[in-house]
Write a protein that holds these residues in place. Structure first.
Motif, PDB file in Angstrom:
ATOM      1  N   GLY A  98       0.776  -1.232   0.000  1.00 26.78           N
ATOM      2  CA  GLY A  98       0.000   0.000   0.000  1.00 26.78           C
ATOM      3  C   GLY A  98       0.808   1.282   0.000  1.00 26.78           C
ATOM      4  O   GLY A  98       0.220   2.374   0.083  1.00 26.78           O
ATOM      5  N   ALA A  99       2.127   1.212  -0.059  1.00 29.73           N
ATOM      6  CA  ALA A  99       2.943   2.433  -0.095  1.00 29.73           C
ATOM      7  C   ALA A  99       2.617   3.234  -1.349  1.00 29.73           C
ATOM      8  O   ALA A  99       2.405   2.664  -2.423  1.00 29.73           O
ATOM      9  CB  ALA A  99       4.429   2.076  -0.068  1.00 29.73           C
ATOM     10  N   ASP A 100       2.544   4.593  -1.199  1.00 29.53           N
ATOM     11  CA  ASP A 100       2.234   5.409  -2.378  1.00 29.53           C
ATOM     12  C   ASP A 100       3.482   5.604  -3.229  1.00 29.53           C
ATOM     13  O   ASP A 100       4.599   5.236  -2.831  1.00 29.53           O
ATOM     14  CB  ASP A 100       1.625   6.756  -1.967  1.00 29.53           C
ATOM     15  N   PHE A 101       3.268   6.195  -4.420  1.00 29.39           N
ATOM     16  CA  PHE A 101       4.367   6.297  -5.377  1.00 29.39           C
ATOM     17  C   PHE A 101       5.476   7.216  -4.876  1.00 29.39           C
ATOM     18  O   PHE A 101       6.657   6.995  -5.166  1.00 29.39           O
ATOM     19  CB  PHE A 101       3.838   6.796  -6.720  1.00 29.39           C
ATOM     20  N   ALA A 102       5.116   8.248  -4.126  1.00 27.75           N
ATOM     21  CA  ALA A 102       6.136   9.158  -3.594  1.00 27.75           C
ATOM     22  C   ALA A 102       7.072   8.419  -2.654  1.00 27.75           C
ATOM     23  O   ALA A 102       8.304   8.587  -2.703  1.00 27.75           O
ATOM     24  CB  ALA A 102       5.459  10.325  -2.875  1.00 27.75           C
ATOM     25  N   ALA A 103       6.507   7.555  -1.783  1.00 25.28           N
ATOM     26  CA  ALA A 103       7.346   6.792  -0.854  1.00 25.28           C
ATOM     27  C   ALA A 103       8.194   5.782  -1.607  1.00 25.28           C
ATOM     28  O   ALA A 103       9.369   5.566  -1.283  1.00 25.28           O
ATOM     29  CB  ALA A 103       6.459   6.088   0.177  1.00 25.28           C
ATOM     30  N   VAL A 104       7.600   5.142  -2.619  1.00 24.79           N
ATOM     31  CA  VAL A 104       8.351   4.176  -3.422  1.00 24.79           C
ATOM     32  C   VAL A 104       9.489   4.873  -4.165  1.00 24.79           C
ATOM     33  O   VAL A 104      10.610   4.347  -4.261  1.00 24.79           O
ATOM     34  CB  VAL A 104       7.395   3.474  -4.412  1.00 24.79           C
ATOM     35  N   THR A 105       9.217   6.070  -4.681  1.00 24.28           N
ATOM     36  CA  THR A 105      10.265   6.822  -5.376  1.00 24.28           C
ATOM     37  C   THR A 105      11.421   7.140  -4.439  1.00 24.28           C
ATOM     38  O   THR A 105      12.608   7.006  -4.806  1.00 24.28           O
ATOM     39  CB  THR A 105       9.670   8.128  -5.944  1.00 24.28           C
ATOM     40  N   GLN A 106      11.097   7.552  -3.232  1.00 27.48           N
ATOM     41  CA  GLN A 106      12.140   7.882  -2.255  1.00 27.48           C
ATOM     42  C   GLN A 106      12.987   6.660  -1.938  1.00 27.48           C
ATOM     43  O   GLN A 106      14.229   6.738  -1.888  1.00 27.48           O
ATOM     44  CB  GLN A 106      11.488   8.430  -0.985  1.00 27.48           C
ATOM     45  N   ALA A 107      12.341   5.494  -1.722  1.00 26.24           N
ATOM     46  CA  ALA A 107      13.082   4.270  -1.424  1.00 26.24           C
ATOM     47  C   ALA A 107      13.934   3.839  -2.609  1.00 26.24           C
ATOM     48  O   ALA A 107      15.069   3.362  -2.436  1.00 26.24           O
ATOM     49  CB  ALA A 107      12.102   3.156  -1.043  1.00 26.24           C
ATOM     50  N   THR A 108      13.414   4.010  -3.811  1.00 32.05           N
ATOM     51  CA  THR A 108      14.158   3.619  -5.009  1.00 32.05           C
ATOM     52  C   THR A 108      15.402   4.478  -5.186  1.00 32.05           C
ATOM     53  O   THR A 108      16.494   3.971  -5.493  1.00 32.05           O
ATOM     54  CB  THR A 108      13.249   3.750  -6.249  1.00 32.05           C
ATOM     55  N   GLU A 109      15.247   5.784  -5.015  1.00 33.09           N
ATOM     56  CA  GLU A 109      16.403   6.673  -5.180  1.00 33.09           C
ATOM     57  C   GLU A 109      17.433   6.439  -4.092  1.00 33.09           C
ATOM     58  O   GLU A 109      18.641   6.561  -4.333  1.00 33.09           O
ATOM     59  CB  GLU A 109      15.930   8.128  -5.180  1.00 33.09           C
ATOM     60  N   ALA A 110      16.977   6.076  -2.897  1.00 33.26           N
ATOM     61  CA  ALA A 110      17.928   5.749  -1.830  1.00 33.26           C
ATOM     62  C   ALA A 110      18.727   4.505  -2.173  1.00 33.26           C
ATOM     63  O   ALA A 110      19.877   4.347  -1.738  1.00 33.26           O
ATOM     64  CB  ALA A 110      17.168   5.543  -0.514  1.00 33.26           C
ATOM     65  N   ALA A 111      18.130   3.601  -2.982  1.00 34.30           N
ATOM     66  CA  ALA A 111      18.825   2.384  -3.393  1.00 34.30           C
ATOM     67  C   ALA A 111      19.632   2.599  -4.670  1.00 34.30           C
ATOM     68  O   ALA A 111      20.163   1.638  -5.240  1.00 34.30           O
ATOM     69  CB  ALA A 111      17.810   1.263  -3.606  1.00 34.30           C
ATOM     70  N   GLY A 112      19.711   3.854  -5.137  1.00 33.90           N
ATOM     71  CA  GLY A 112      20.478   4.161  -6.344  1.00 33.90           C
ATOM     72  C   GLY A 112      19.745   3.842  -7.627  1.00 33.90           C
ATOM     73  O   GLY A 112      20.366   3.741  -8.690  1.00 33.90           O
ATOM     74  N   GLY A 113      18.406   3.696  -7.563  1.00 29.54           N
ATOM     75  CA  GLY A 113      17.633   3.366  -8.753  1.00 29.54           C
ATOM     76  C   GLY A 113      16.777   4.520  -9.220  1.00 29.54           C
ATOM     77  O   GLY A 113      17.009   5.680  -8.856  1.00 29.54           O
ATOM     78  N   GLN A 114      15.747   4.180  -9.980  1.00 31.55           N
ATOM     79  CA  GLN A 114      14.900   5.203 -10.569  1.00 31.55           C
ATOM     80  C   GLN A 114      13.460   4.703 -10.617  1.00 31.55           C
ATOM     81  O   GLN A 114      13.199   3.539 -10.940  1.00 31.55           O
ATOM     82  CB  GLN A 114      15.361   5.528 -11.990  1.00 31.55           C
ATOM     83  N   ALA A 115      12.516   5.594 -10.304  1.00 32.22           N
ATOM     84  CA  ALA A 115      11.091   5.281 -10.389  1.00 32.22           C
ATOM     85  C   ALA A 115      10.463   6.187 -11.436  1.00 32.22           C
ATOM     86  O   ALA A 115      10.733   7.391 -11.460  1.00 32.22           O
ATOM     87  CB  ALA A 115      10.414   5.482  -9.025  1.00 32.22           C
ATOM     88  N   LEU A 116       9.632   5.606 -12.315  1.00 27.00           N
ATOM     89  CA  LEU A 116       9.039   6.374 -13.412  1.00 27.00           C
ATOM     90  C   LEU A 116       7.586   5.968 -13.619  1.00 27.00           C
ATOM     91  O   LEU A 116       7.223   4.797 -13.453  1.00 27.00           O
ATOM     92  CB  LEU A 116       9.778   6.118 -14.730  1.00 27.00           C
ATOM     93  N   GLU A 117       6.764   6.951 -13.996  1.00 25.73           N
ATOM     94  CA  GLU A 117       5.427   6.668 -14.514  1.00 25.73           C
ATOM     95  C   GLU A 117       5.576   6.395 -16.010  1.00 25.73           C
ATOM     96  O   GLU A 117       5.970   7.282 -16.776  1.00 25.73           O
ATOM     97  CB  GLU A 117       4.508   7.870 -14.281  1.00 25.73           C
ATOM     98  N   LEU A 118       5.292   5.166 -16.453  1.00 26.83           N
ATOM     99  CA  LEU A 118       5.477   4.811 -17.857  1.00 26.83           C
ATOM    100  C   LEU A 118       4.291   5.210 -18.723  1.00 26.83           C
ATOM    101  O   LEU A 118       4.396   5.265 -19.941  1.00 26.83           O
ATOM    102  CB  LEU A 118       5.723   3.301 -17.988  1.00 26.83           C
ATOM    103  N   GLY A 119       3.140   5.463 -18.110  1.00 26.59           N
ATOM    104  CA  GLY A 119       1.948   5.821 -18.870  1.00 26.59           C
ATOM    105  C   GLY A 119       1.260   4.605 -19.462  1.00 26.59           C
ATOM    106  O   GLY A 119       1.537   3.458 -19.080  1.00 26.59           O
ATOM    107  N   LEU A 120       0.356   4.838 -20.427  1.00 27.77           N
ATOM    108  CA  LEU A 120      -0.397   3.754 -21.057  1.00 27.77           C
ATOM    109  C   LEU A 120       0.451   3.070 -22.122  1.00 27.77           C
ATOM    110  O   LEU A 120       0.947   3.723 -23.049  1.00 27.77           O
ATOM    111  CB  LEU A 120      -1.674   4.306 -21.694  1.00 27.77           C
TER     112      LEU A 120
END
Length: 628
Positions: A293-315
């Motif tokens: 249930g974590a929202d995208f903002a929290a997931v983005t923060q965790a991803t960047e802390a792990a040296g990765g990237q979070a993106l909205e890919l769209g349809l």
């Protein structure tokens, strides 16, 4: 005598003459080779590798067929479109070569299994059973003038290009320091005072004297002159007209439907968000948190802390994902579901399905009429070129337009018209074309020289031949015949000047230190105060659209003035409100900006590769390929 000739032949002058004579015969015998020496028969070269004429012709032909199928009867095969299509097709071939060279340099390989899986995943190649259908695949190859080997090479090159593109796009990230002010800029609201000065509310000017009206009449001849009229005969050969002669059988319809099945099928699409990290354990942690249930903002923060990237890919549909394993995982997950980590050449991916748009297919019975029209248009386009050559030969042989029109079933008319298609009585003239082709045909009539021999030329209206018999130039109508129109125009112009002067007076008063409310009160004008105006304001009649952009360029208390559709408007900026933004909104804007940045990175990357690849295009051959 013979002794003298032998003595002369042994001199250096005679030997030089013999050399020149031999060289002249040699050049005469191989003249074509000499004349073509130094000419390049490749349409383009990329790093020295040629793009041959046959390959370019096939690419242009495929693109023309695709446009014809996509646009149907609306497709006009005119010279401008052919040239644009030729340039686009050749540029695409150039970019493909550039990317292949870069993929080879980097050692990027696409295995046969990846090509096979990608082709099997294409919905358009599936038959009634839902599985890959070899007959449908071969129909596609035939309709697009492709061999199987050529198509496999295109797919392999495209998959390699996608790997390069994904790698480049993965470097795009929008920091919060960029996203927050951008979001505030988008959502900023402004309040303003507005005074409207419509022309309908302008005071009635004094009745003009006849001398004033006559001067206005003479000073504005464009308003009160007759247009140029031309008397001409026109003959038109269009695909639309020929298509009425073309018969399409049920067998042709069935074969075309199978070949174009992908046009009538809308694949399922899913709105996806993606996390990409290099560590599998981190990917599993993020997937578990996201599923919980974590929202995208929290997931983005965790991803960047792990040296990765979070993106909205769209349809995206299946083909929009660069790797088959990603497509399988994304399209197997339920709505709102999060996939387990998926490995690719770029790391570990975790995808979330945010929404699902189901696919749909239109049966042959539903598209039969439109498909029949499309096939008629395509066959008619081919017949049009053959018939155009016959018509041109007949005209060159001395036949009149009326004779060739009757012989070859052309549209024909004799008319007297202005450039807008109106006769001297103000009625629309009848033209032998559909409504959408009236303007191109009239342009042809008004660009043809009077007395020139009629010749068939290709235009947006089809193949057109024009014989201009007479040209009547514009002439100023007598004042007496247009006096009511002159009076009306004079009064309208006086009202416009009056409202412009009043608006300029308000603007000067506010710049002089008064508020717009004070200046309007002194002038006896009404004022409106409007708040919460945004940059995306649409359809609010209280804010003239001509004022919207200027309002967001003003500093606090500054005024502006604009001419509107109704008259004039003056505004003064009263307040600027910077909104508070939440984490979810920032997350969304970061995703949007990152996607835009990724697209820009890909474009710049490809432009840089092209600049380094020593690309040389032969404009002479490009022009020749654009000809019918």
């Amino acid at each position: 005598m013979l002794t003298a000739l032998r003595r002369l032949a042994s001199t250096w002058v005679a030997k030089l003459l013999f050399i020149v004579l031999i060289a002249s015969f040699g050049v005469w015998g191989i003249g074509d080779t000499i004349r073509n020496f130094g000419r390049d028969n490749a349409v383009a070269r990329v790093g020295g590798a040629p793009i041959e004429i046959e390959e370019a012709q096939a690419a242009i032909r495929r693109e023309m067929q695709r446009l014809s199928r996509q646009l149907g009867a609306q497709f006009e095969n005119d010279p401008r479109i052919r040239r644009a299509v030729a340039q686009q097709a050749i540029e695409q071939l150039v970019l493909d070569r550039v990317l292949r060279q870069e993929a080879n340099r980097l050692g990027i390989a696409v295995p046969d299994s990846a090509v096979r899986d990608f082709i099997f995943s294409i919905q358009g190649f599936r038959g009634m059973t839902g599985q890959f259908d070899r007959a449908v695949f071969e129909n596609f190859l035939r309709s697009n003038d492709l061999t199987e080997a050529g198509f496999l090479a295109l797919v392999r090159a495209d998959l390699a290009r996608q790997q390069l593109a994904v790698a480049v796009r993965a470097g795009a990230a929008a920091p919060e320091t960029l996203a927050r002010p951008l979001l505030q800029w988008q959502q900023e609201q402004r309040g303003a005072a507005i005074v409207s000065l419509p022309l309908s509310a302008a005071p009635e000017p004094p009745a003009p004297e006849e001398a004033q009206l006559r001067r206005f009449h003479e000073n504005n001849p464009d308003r009160f002159s007759t247009p140029e009229y031309r008397e001409a005969s026109v003959a038109v050969l269009s695909a639309d007209r020929i298509s009425r002669e073309v018969e399409i059988s049920d067998a042709d319809l069935a074969a075309a439907y199978e070949a174009r099945r992908s046009q009538y099928e809308t694949p399922e699409r899913r709105r996806l968000a993606q996390v990409l990290v290099q560590d599998e354990d981190k990917a599993k942690e993020i997937a578990a948190s996201w599923s919980g249930g974590a929202d995208f903002a929290a997931v983005t923060q965790a991803t960047e802390a792990a040296g990765g990237q979070a993106l909205e890919l769209g349809l995206l549909d299946r083909a929009g994902l660069p790797f088959p394993q990603l497509a399988e995982a994304a399209f197997a997950a339920p709505d709102g579901g999060v996939t387990a980590p998926v490995k690719s050449d770029f790391g570990w991916h975790v995808l979330k399905v945010e929404a699902i748009e189901p696919g749909a297919a239109r049966p042959l019975a539903e598209v039969r009429d439109q498909l029949r029209q499309d096939l008629q248009s395509e066959k008619a386009a081919d017949l049009a070129f053959e018939r155009a050559n016959q018509v041109e030969d007949a005209l060159a042989g001395g036949a009149t337009l009326a004779e060739v029109a009757q012989r070859f079933n052309l549209g024909f008319a004799t008319l007297r018209t202005d450039a807008n298609g109106m006769d001297p009585e103000g009625k629309a003239v009848e033209l032998p074309v559909i409504e959408a082709a009236r303007a191109p045909l009239l342009r042809a009539v008004f660009t043809t020289e009077r007395g020139a021999a009629p010749r068939l030329s290709e235009t947006e209206a089809g193949f057109v031949a024009v014989d201009v018999k007479e040209v009547t130039p514009p002439a100023l109508r007598p004042f007496e015949s247009v006096e009511p129109q002159v009076r009306e125009a004079f009064i309208a112009e006086a009202k416009r000047r009056s409202q412009e002067e009043r608006a300029a007076g308000l603007l000067a008063a506010v710049k002089g230190g008064k508020s717009l409310a004070e200046a309007a009160q002194e002038a006896g004008l009404g004022i409106r105060e409007i708040g919460a105006i945004t940059r995306e304001q649409r359809g609010d009649p209280a804010v003239p659209p001509e004022l919207l952009a200027p309002l967001f360029e003003l500093k606090l208390k500054e005024p502006t003035m604009a001419q509107t559709r109704e008259g004039y408007a003056v505004a003064q900026l009263l307040e600027v409100t910077k909104p508070e933004v939440d984490a979810a909104a920032i997350g969304r804007i970061r995703g949007e900006v990152a996607q835009a940045m990724a697209g820009d990175l890909e474009i710049e990357y490809m432009a840089a590769l092209r600049a380094q690849a020593d690309v040389r295009v032969n404009p002479r051959l490009v022009d020749s390929l654009a000809q019918p």
